[in-house]
Every structure is written in structure tokens, then in C-alpha cells.
Design a protein around this motif. Sequence first.
Motif, PDB file in Angstrom:
ATOM      1  N   UNK A  52      13.230  12.861   6.815  1.00  0.00           N
ATOM      2  CA  UNK A  52      12.056  12.387   7.540  1.00  0.00           C
ATOM      3  C   UNK A  52      11.213  11.455   6.698  1.00  0.00           C
ATOM      4  N   UNK A  53      11.161  11.692   5.391  1.00  0.00           N
ATOM      5  CA  UNK A  53      10.411  10.818   4.496  1.00  0.00           C
ATOM      6  C   UNK A  53      10.981   9.407   4.532  1.00  0.00           C
ATOM      7  N   UNK A  54      12.326   9.306   4.569  1.00  0.00           N
ATOM      8  CA  UNK A  54      12.965   7.998   4.641  1.00  0.00           C
ATOM      9  C   UNK A  54      12.635   7.301   5.949  1.00  0.00           C
ATOM     10  N   UNK A  55      12.551   8.073   7.046  1.00  0.00           N
ATOM     11  CA  UNK A  55      12.218   7.474   8.338  1.00  0.00           C
ATOM     12  C   UNK A  55      10.801   6.928   8.329  1.00  0.00           C
ATOM     13  N   UNK A  56       9.906   7.620   7.653  1.00  0.00           N
ATOM     14  CA  UNK A  56       8.532   7.121   7.536  1.00  0.00           C
ATOM     15  C   UNK A  56       8.511   5.800   6.785  1.00  0.00           C
ATOM     16  N   UNK A  57       9.233   5.752   5.660  1.00  0.00           N
ATOM     17  CA  UNK A  57       9.227   4.557   4.833  1.00  0.00           C
ATOM     18  C   UNK A  57       9.942   3.386   5.496  1.00  0.00           C
ATOM     19  N   UNK A  58      10.787   3.673   6.509  1.00  0.00           N
ATOM     20  CA  UNK A  58      11.495   2.605   7.208  1.00  0.00           C
ATOM     21  C   UNK A  58      10.549   1.796   8.089  1.00  0.00           C
ATOM     22  N   UNK A  59       9.368   2.314   8.343  1.00  0.00           N
ATOM     23  CA  UNK A  59       8.373   1.626   9.158  1.00  0.00           C
ATOM     24  C   UNK A  59       7.755   0.493   8.330  1.00  0.00           C
ATOM     25  N   UNK A  60       7.983  -0.764   8.786  1.00  0.00           N
ATOM     26  CA  UNK A  60       7.476  -1.915   8.042  1.00  0.00           C
ATOM     27  C   UNK A  60       5.967  -1.900   7.882  1.00  0.00           C
ATOM     28  N   UNK A  61       5.239  -1.519   8.942  1.00  0.00           N
ATOM     29  CA  UNK A  61       3.786  -1.441   8.856  1.00  0.00           C
ATOM     30  C   UNK A  61       3.355  -0.410   7.823  1.00  0.00           C
ATOM     31  N   UNK A  62       4.096   0.694   7.773  1.00  0.00           N
ATOM     32  CA  UNK A  62       3.755   1.743   6.807  1.00  0.00           C
ATOM     33  C   UNK A  62       3.953   1.246   5.381  1.00  0.00           C
ATOM     34  N   UNK A  63       4.990   0.435   5.153  1.00  0.00           N
ATOM     35  CA  UNK A  63       5.207  -0.114   3.817  1.00  0.00           C
ATOM     36  C   UNK A  63       4.058  -1.030   3.413  1.00  0.00           C
ATOM     37  N   UNK A  64       3.596  -1.860   4.351  1.00  0.00           N
ATOM     38  CA  UNK A  64       2.428  -2.704   4.046  1.00  0.00           C
ATOM     39  C   UNK A  64       1.194  -1.845   3.769  1.00  0.00           C
ATOM     40  N   UNK A  65       1.046  -0.797   4.560  1.00  0.00           N
ATOM     41  CA  UNK A  65      -0.090   0.116   4.392  1.00  0.00           C
ATOM     42  C   UNK A  65      -0.057   0.752   3.005  1.00  0.00           C
ATOM     43  N   UNK A  66       1.104   1.278   2.616  1.00  0.00           N
ATOM     44  CA  UNK A  66       1.242   1.918   1.305  1.00  0.00           C
ATOM     45  C   UNK A  66       0.997   0.905   0.191  1.00  0.00           C
ATOM     46  N   UNK A  67       1.567  -0.288   0.326  1.00  0.00           N
ATOM     47  CA  UNK A  67       1.394  -1.312  -0.710  1.00  0.00           C
ATOM     48  C   UNK A  67      -0.072  -1.666  -0.895  1.00  0.00           C
ATOM     49  N   UNK A  68      -0.787  -1.771   0.225  1.00  0.00           N
ATOM     50  CA  UNK A  68      -2.203  -2.095   0.147  1.00  0.00           C
ATOM     51  C   UNK A  68      -2.989  -0.998  -0.561  1.00  0.00           C
ATOM     52  N   UNK A  69      -2.737   0.254  -0.165  1.00  0.00           N
ATOM     53  CA  UNK A  69      -3.472   1.371  -0.768  1.00  0.00           C
ATOM     54  C   UNK A  69      -3.143   1.531  -2.246  1.00  0.00           C
ATOM     55  N   UNK A  70      -1.860   1.393  -2.587  1.00  0.00           N
ATOM     56  CA  UNK A  70      -1.458   1.579  -3.980  1.00  0.00           C
ATOM     57  C   UNK A  70      -2.046   0.488  -4.863  1.00  0.00           C
ATOM     58  N   UNK A  71      -1.953  -0.764  -4.427  1.00  0.00           N
ATOM     59  CA  UNK A  71      -2.506  -1.858  -5.234  1.00  0.00           C
ATOM     60  C   UNK A  71      -4.019  -1.720  -5.392  1.00  0.00           C
ATOM     61  N   UNK A  72      -4.695  -1.353  -4.315  1.00  0.00           N
ATOM     62  CA  UNK A  72      -6.140  -1.164  -4.383  1.00  0.00           C
ATOM     63  C   UNK A  72      -6.489  -0.032  -5.349  1.00  0.00           C
ATOM     64  N   UNK A  73      -5.739   1.063  -5.280  1.00  0.00           N
ATOM     65  CA  UNK A  73      -6.020   2.193  -6.154  1.00  0.00           C
ATOM     66  C   UNK A  73      -5.682   1.878  -7.615  1.00  0.00           C
TER      67      UNK A  73
END
Length: 416
Positions: free
Chosen positions: A12-33
Amino acid sequence: MTSDDSTANPAGQDRVLANGNYRHFISSRVCSQLGFQSLAVALGWMLYDQTQNAYMLGWLGLAQFAPMAVLTLVAGPVVDRFDRRRIGLACQGIEALAVAAVAVGVWLGVLTPVLMLLAAGVMGACQAFERPTMASLLPNIVPVSMLQRAIATSTSFMQTAFIVGPSLGGLMYGLGERVPFIVAALLFAVAAYNVISIRLAVRAVARTPISLGSVFAGISFIRSRPAILGTISLDLFAVLLGGATALLPIFASDILRAGPLGMGLLRAAPAVGALLMSFVLARRPITQGAGRKMFMAVAVFGLATVVFALSRNIALSIAALAVTGAADNVSVVVRSSLVQLMTPDEMRGRVNAVNSLFIGTSNQLGEFESGMLAGAIGPVATAVLGGIGTIGVVILWMRLFPQLRRVERLDGSEQG
């Protein structure tokens, strides 16, 4: 509520990461943090190096918290009314410019303690809008059946940023005083690009004027949900009393003699523990006894804080802080899951704004409290009292919020 298939299947974790919007979301949060953590280490070390004054570390925390306290409740209705991606873009863009200005100030040799506090205030104002914005975006990106796993996965990435960010800040500071600020500015710029790259359907939002009632609607909603009120207030007082983050420059410099890199390792240690715990929770989500496990985790947080305060060994200090991070992560997942699952989308901005205010209060105001108290009675006594106080809060909250103690599953239900 997370489906049984999602909960039991690690894929299920892989299915979450397969979401392109979610990858942009994670990238934004990680870079900001990453940018924020690098900035926090560099700014805290520079401020203490210039002043040798524990009170100034307290004022640094207050400088971040004050604009958050003033603006957070206003931010909630704004997040619910306008495009959340554009709000995130504006916040992260301003943060990039503010940190770049700090780098220029260091380069010109004009960065005084007052200007450092002013920069911290600008960052706090941006965080007042950015935090509820990003929290409210997540349920629009992943399906409800995957939300609990998405929260745990997001937490694991964020904790990685907590690990790398402080160490990066300490390492960059060793290369030159302005280097960590330049790197942080670039990270905020990348975060801004990623958040605006998220593609979502246009939300139907109410265009009613922002009123006093709409500003305080989030507070009213939380008061009507004892489980939510209990979990976010428990986190507030536990971190407010037990958080030793503001004192790390003193422990690293005067007690453990570890230097800037040692401070980065100490600052990263809680995130190491939290990251390990987030991996566990991503694969084995909490399916029963959520409330009781949360109370137990916060008590462990307080006990580990006492161990850190009394330690004179850098390895033991790092280990104790790692335990605090692992324990705190349980609270983060429980709190985030309850807030997101029990809140309708049209209210998420205001509810997450209140949640962000509680988090900001526990972190920034906690740093102010720790700095002031450390200046009066010393850092060791301050941390010991904070850890003991956290355990006391757990005992009190178990009596004040029996509904939270009875929470079994992270699906918004209050009875087991």
C-alpha cells in the motif's frame, strides 16, 4: 478509515507513492523542512555564539511563535477559501527570499541579533499559513482508504528531513557562516516549485466573507470532539514542558563539548527515532488501543527527556533524544489521523490551523519557556523539570479525557 487490505498490505505504501501529486506534495514538504531545519541550527548557533546568552535562545523561539499565534486563526479561513497550492507557493517563496536576505546580511557582516529575531518572525508568519495549507492538501491527494498509510509515509519522509536538515545545517555552517542560509533559500525555492506542480480538480468553496465566526469555527469544532481536543492538547503541554530543543546549543557547547556538528547530531537524534517508528507504523498501523498507546508514548517521552538532561555522554544523549522522537511520532500519527478523518474538507483549513497553533505553541513557545527558565535555574534543572512535568500531564489528561483513553482505532470513533 483505512481499509483492512490497505492496513495489512505493505505494498500500500508503494501505491501511495505512485500518485504523482503525492510525490510533488512530499517533495515540497521535505524541501521546506530541510530548509527550515538547516536555518534553525545555523541561526540558533550564530545567535548564541554572538551573545552567549541563554535568554536569547528563548527570544528566538518567541520570535517564531508570536506571528504564528496572531495569524494562524486568520490563516484557517483563507486556506478553506482559496487555492491551497497558491498559498503554499506564496509562503515558500517568501521564505526563500527571507533566508536569501539573511545570507546577504551575513556576507555583508550586518546581521545583528535583532535582525536574526526579525528573520525568525518572518519565518513564523509564513509557517502560520504554510502548515495548515499543506496539512489540508493531503486528503485531496490520496483516497480516504489510504489516508492513514499516507500520513505514516509522509511522516517517514518528514523525519528523514529532520535528520538530514540539522546535520546539513551544522555541516554547512562549518564550511562558512552564510553557506547554510544559501542552501536553505534554494531548498525553499524547490519546495515552492513542487507545491504549484500539484494538479487537482477545482474545489467548490464557499465565498462567504471571512467573519469572526468563521475564524473561530475551528476552535468550536475541536471543542465538540473530545478525542481531537485531548490529543492535540496533550501534545501541546507535553512538548511545551518536555521539549529541550531550545537548550541544545547550550548542551552541545557547554555541557557535552560537542561543537556545531555535535549540535546537529543532537538536533537530528529525535528525528532518527521518529523515522524508525514511522517505518513501523507505515507497515503495522495502529489498529487497537490507540489512545492508551499514545498516553504510554508521551510518558516515555518525558522519561527520556530526564535521561537526556542528566547525561554527560554524547552517545547516551543522542540515544535518549532518539527515544523522545520515537515516542513523539506515535502522538503525531494518532493526532494527524484523528484530525484528518474526523474533519470535513470544508473545515480542514480552520481545524488544521488550530492544530498548527497548538504545535507552534508547544514548539516555539516551549523554546521561549525553556530559554527563560534555563537562564534562571540552568539548562539541566530546566530539562529535568520539563520531563517530570510531561509525565504529570499524562496522568492528568488520562482523567480529563477518558474519551481519548477509550479510542481504539484511528477512524474517528471514540469508543473501543
